[in-house]
Scaffold this motif. Structure first.
Motif, PDB file in Angstrom:
ATOM      1  N   ASP A   1      64.110  83.263  64.825  1.00 51.17           N
ATOM      2  CA  ASP A   1      65.385  83.095  63.944  1.00 51.17           C
ATOM      3  C   ASP A   1      66.227  82.200  64.261  1.00 51.17           C
ATOM      4  O   ASP A   1      66.643  81.363  63.334  1.00 51.17           O
ATOM      5  CB  ASP A   1      66.172  84.548  63.998  1.00 51.17           C
ATOM      6  CG  ASP A   1      67.148  84.670  63.073  1.00 51.17           C
ATOM      7  OD1 ASP A   1      66.831  84.392  61.749  1.00 51.17           O
ATOM      8  OD2 ASP A   1      68.290  85.097  63.070  1.00 51.17           O
ATOM      9  N   ASN A   2      66.632  81.546  65.661  1.00 58.32           N
ATOM     10  CA  ASN A   2      67.301  80.468  66.025  1.00 58.32           C
ATOM     11  C   ASN A   2      66.793  79.258  65.622  1.00 58.32           C
ATOM     12  O   ASN A   2      67.346  78.361  65.216  1.00 58.32           O
ATOM     13  CB  ASN A   2      67.623  80.750  67.394  1.00 58.32           C
ATOM     14  CG  ASN A   2      68.330  81.884  67.837  1.00 58.32           C
ATOM     15  OD1 ASN A   2      69.266  82.459  66.792  1.00 58.32           O
ATOM     16  ND2 ASN A   2      68.236  82.238  68.923  1.00 58.32           N
ATOM     17  N   VAL A   3      65.327  79.280  65.658  1.00 59.76           N
ATOM     18  CA  VAL A   3      64.515  77.977  65.249  1.00 59.76           C
ATOM     19  C   VAL A   3      64.821  77.895  63.865  1.00 59.76           C
ATOM     20  O   VAL A   3      64.834  76.557  63.484  1.00 59.76           O
ATOM     21  CB  VAL A   3      63.219  78.090  65.746  1.00 59.76           C
ATOM     22  CG1 VAL A   3      62.325  76.958  65.218  1.00 59.76           C
ATOM     23  CG2 VAL A   3      62.964  78.120  67.254  1.00 59.76           C
ATOM     24  N   LEU A   4      64.613  78.730  62.929  1.00 58.82           N
ATOM     25  CA  LEU A   4      64.638  78.675  61.538  1.00 58.82           C
ATOM     26  C   LEU A   4      66.045  78.143  61.160  1.00 58.82           C
ATOM     27  O   LEU A   4      66.324  77.461  60.301  1.00 58.82           O
ATOM     28  CB  LEU A   4      64.430  79.856  60.861  1.00 58.82           C
ATOM     29  CG  LEU A   4      62.976  80.408  60.888  1.00 58.82           C
ATOM     30  CD1 LEU A   4      62.977  81.936  60.418  1.00 58.82           C
ATOM     31  CD2 LEU A   4      62.199  79.589  59.819  1.00 58.82           C
ATOM     32  N   TRP A   5      67.034  78.781  62.108  1.00 58.39           N
ATOM     33  CA  TRP A   5      68.543  78.463  61.718  1.00 58.39           C
ATOM     34  C   TRP A   5      68.548  76.877  62.229  1.00 58.39           C
ATOM     35  O   TRP A   5      69.142  75.974  61.486  1.00 58.39           O
ATOM     36  CB  TRP A   5      69.379  79.226  62.613  1.00 58.39           C
ATOM     37  CG  TRP A   5      70.706  78.584  62.865  1.00 58.39           C
ATOM     38  CD1 TRP A   5      71.656  78.757  61.623  1.00 58.39           C
ATOM     39  CD2 TRP A   5      71.530  77.711  63.678  1.00 58.39           C
ATOM     40  NE1 TRP A   5      72.929  78.084  62.048  1.00 58.39           N
ATOM     41  CE2 TRP A   5      72.654  77.536  63.336  1.00 58.39           C
ATOM     42  CE3 TRP A   5      71.097  77.123  64.721  1.00 58.39           C
ATOM     43  CZ2 TRP A   5      73.709  76.606  63.735  1.00 58.39           C
ATOM     44  CZ3 TRP A   5      71.743  76.359  65.410  1.00 58.39           C
ATOM     45  CH2 TRP A   5      73.245  75.860  65.104  1.00 58.39           C
TER      46      TRP A   5
ATOM     47  N   GLY B   1      69.328  71.205  59.875  1.00 61.57           N
ATOM     48  CA  GLY B   1      68.794  69.887  60.260  1.00 61.57           C
ATOM     49  C   GLY B   1      68.731  69.653  61.447  1.00 61.57           C
ATOM     50  O   GLY B   1      68.352  68.376  61.858  1.00 61.57           O
ATOM     51  N   LEU B   2      68.565  70.391  62.388  1.00 56.18           N
ATOM     52  CA  LEU B   2      68.474  70.134  63.941  1.00 56.18           C
ATOM     53  C   LEU B   2      67.003  69.833  64.244  1.00 56.18           C
ATOM     54  O   LEU B   2      66.734  68.938  65.168  1.00 56.18           O
ATOM     55  CB  LEU B   2      69.118  71.030  64.931  1.00 56.18           C
ATOM     56  CG  LEU B   2      70.578  71.355  64.756  1.00 56.18           C
ATOM     57  CD1 LEU B   2      71.137  72.245  65.616  1.00 56.18           C
ATOM     58  CD2 LEU B   2      71.365  69.896  65.004  1.00 56.18           C
ATOM     59  N   ILE B   3      66.294  70.373  63.693  1.00 54.01           N
ATOM     60  CA  ILE B   3      64.503  70.609  63.915  1.00 54.01           C
ATOM     61  C   ILE B   3      64.060  70.040  62.469  1.00 54.01           C
ATOM     62  O   ILE B   3      64.508  70.737  61.341  1.00 54.01           O
ATOM     63  CB  ILE B   3      64.237  71.751  64.410  1.00 54.01           C
ATOM     64  CG1 ILE B   3      64.790  72.159  65.692  1.00 54.01           C
ATOM     65  CG2 ILE B   3      62.600  71.728  64.545  1.00 54.01           C
ATOM     66  CD1 ILE B   3      64.493  73.330  66.213  1.00 54.01           C
ATOM     67  N   HIS B   4      63.242  69.353  62.395  1.00 53.14           N
ATOM     68  CA  HIS B   4      62.585  69.124  61.187  1.00 53.14           C
ATOM     69  C   HIS B   4      61.126  69.500  61.059  1.00 53.14           C
ATOM     70  O   HIS B   4      60.604  69.716  59.813  1.00 53.14           O
ATOM     71  CB  HIS B   4      62.747  67.505  60.912  1.00 53.14           C
ATOM     72  CG  HIS B   4      64.039  66.933  60.798  1.00 53.14           C
ATOM     73  ND1 HIS B   4      64.915  67.330  59.767  1.00 53.14           N
ATOM     74  CD2 HIS B   4      64.771  66.386  61.728  1.00 53.14           C
ATOM     75  CE1 HIS B   4      66.052  66.926  59.941  1.00 53.14           C
ATOM     76  NE2 HIS B   4      66.102  66.187  61.029  1.00 53.14           N
ATOM     77  N   ASP B   5      60.189  69.346  62.171  1.00 52.86           N
ATOM     78  CA  ASP B   5      58.769  69.196  62.236  1.00 52.86           C
ATOM     79  C   ASP B   5      58.189  70.687  62.544  1.00 52.86           C
ATOM     80  O   ASP B   5      57.651  70.971  63.141  1.00 52.86           O
ATOM     81  CB  ASP B   5      58.115  68.245  63.027  1.00 52.86           C
ATOM     82  CG  ASP B   5      58.449  66.802  62.581  1.00 52.86           C
ATOM     83  OD1 ASP B   5      58.672  66.605  61.525  1.00 52.86           O
ATOM     84  OD2 ASP B   5      58.526  65.899  63.631  1.00 52.86           O
ATOM     85  N   ILE B   6      58.643  71.715  61.866  1.00 54.07           N
ATOM     86  CA  ILE B   6      58.272  73.114  62.082  1.00 54.07           C
ATOM     87  C   ILE B   6      57.849  73.614  60.475  1.00 54.07           C
ATOM     88  O   ILE B   6      58.460  73.383  59.608  1.00 54.07           O
ATOM     89  CB  ILE B   6      59.231  73.945  62.744  1.00 54.07           C
ATOM     90  CG1 ILE B   6      60.432  74.088  61.876  1.00 54.07           C
ATOM     91  CG2 ILE B   6      59.418  73.470  64.114  1.00 54.07           C
ATOM     92  CD1 ILE B   6      61.164  75.637  62.331  1.00 54.07           C
ATOM     93  N   GLY B   7      56.843  74.729  60.652  1.00 54.65           N
ATOM     94  CA  GLY B   7      56.648  75.376  59.345  1.00 54.65           C
ATOM     95  C   GLY B   7      57.309  76.597  59.290  1.00 54.65           C
ATOM     96  O   GLY B   7      57.547  77.397  59.799  1.00 54.65           O
TER      97      GLY B   7
END
Length: 195
Positions: free
Chosen positions: A49-53, A58-64
């Protein structure tokens, strides 16, 4: 608004890991297993959930997004299943204990003799089981509320994972009931299940 709400949940991962460490020392092996796995799975849910947040702001871009969202739902589902297993285990223990009480046995005999027509319509063992279940949960409202909350919560991951398709109305009502029970347990700490 959703991103703001999730920002407040960043510390929940640490809380879940800390709770898992605490449950490692429970003496009952079934409770220890269920609660430790539930807390670890909940921690993994919050990590996803934190990764999705982080992706949404816009802190992370390259995840599905879809893959992480499905993984989050899987961890959430497993956490709920483990919590329901704990609830079922504790309910079973309470029912065994309650069935051995003399006061309950008198009440059960009184129930069967007062309403023989109901006992003949309903299968007698089922009637006795339901009476025992109700009496056991009546004496432990925190357990009853936790079971209701977990049963309501499980509809969301069941729907999202495609295990049991339902409509948005049922998921919304279950979410409302779950939120109400959660608020009630915060307002009245004696209604929060332990451990």
């Amino acid at each position: 608004m959703s991103s703001g709400r999730k920002l407040f949940r960043l510390g929940n991962t640490v809380n879940s890991i800390d709770a898992a460490k605490g449950t490692l020392y429970l003496t009952d092996p079934v409770l220890r297993l269920c609660l430790t796995l539930a807390n670890l799975s909940r921690a993994l849910y919050f990590i996803c959930d934190n990764v999705l947040w982080a992706r949404n702001v816009g802190l992370i871009h390259d995840i599905g997004k879809d893959r992480w969202s499905m993984n989050a739902m899987r961890y959430y589902f497993f956490s709920l299943v483990m919590n329901l297993a704990r609830d079922a285990y504790v309910i079973a223990q309470l029912m065994v204990k309650k069935s051995q009480e003399k006061q309950y046995q008198q009440k059960a005999n009184q129930h069967l003799s007062d309403s023989p027509d109901v006992a003949s319509v309903i299968i007698p063992p089922l009637d006795a089981f339901l009476l025992l279940l109700i009496e056991s949960l009546r004496s432990h409202p925190a357990l009853a509320l936790d079971t209701i909350k977990n049963l309501c919560d499980i509809f969301l991951p069941l729907d999202k994972l495609g295990i049991y398709q339902t409509n948005a109305g049922l998921v919304g009502i279950c979410g409302l009931v779950s939120s109400f029970v959660g608020i009630l347990s915060v307002l009245k700490p004696n209604l929060k299940i332990k451990p």
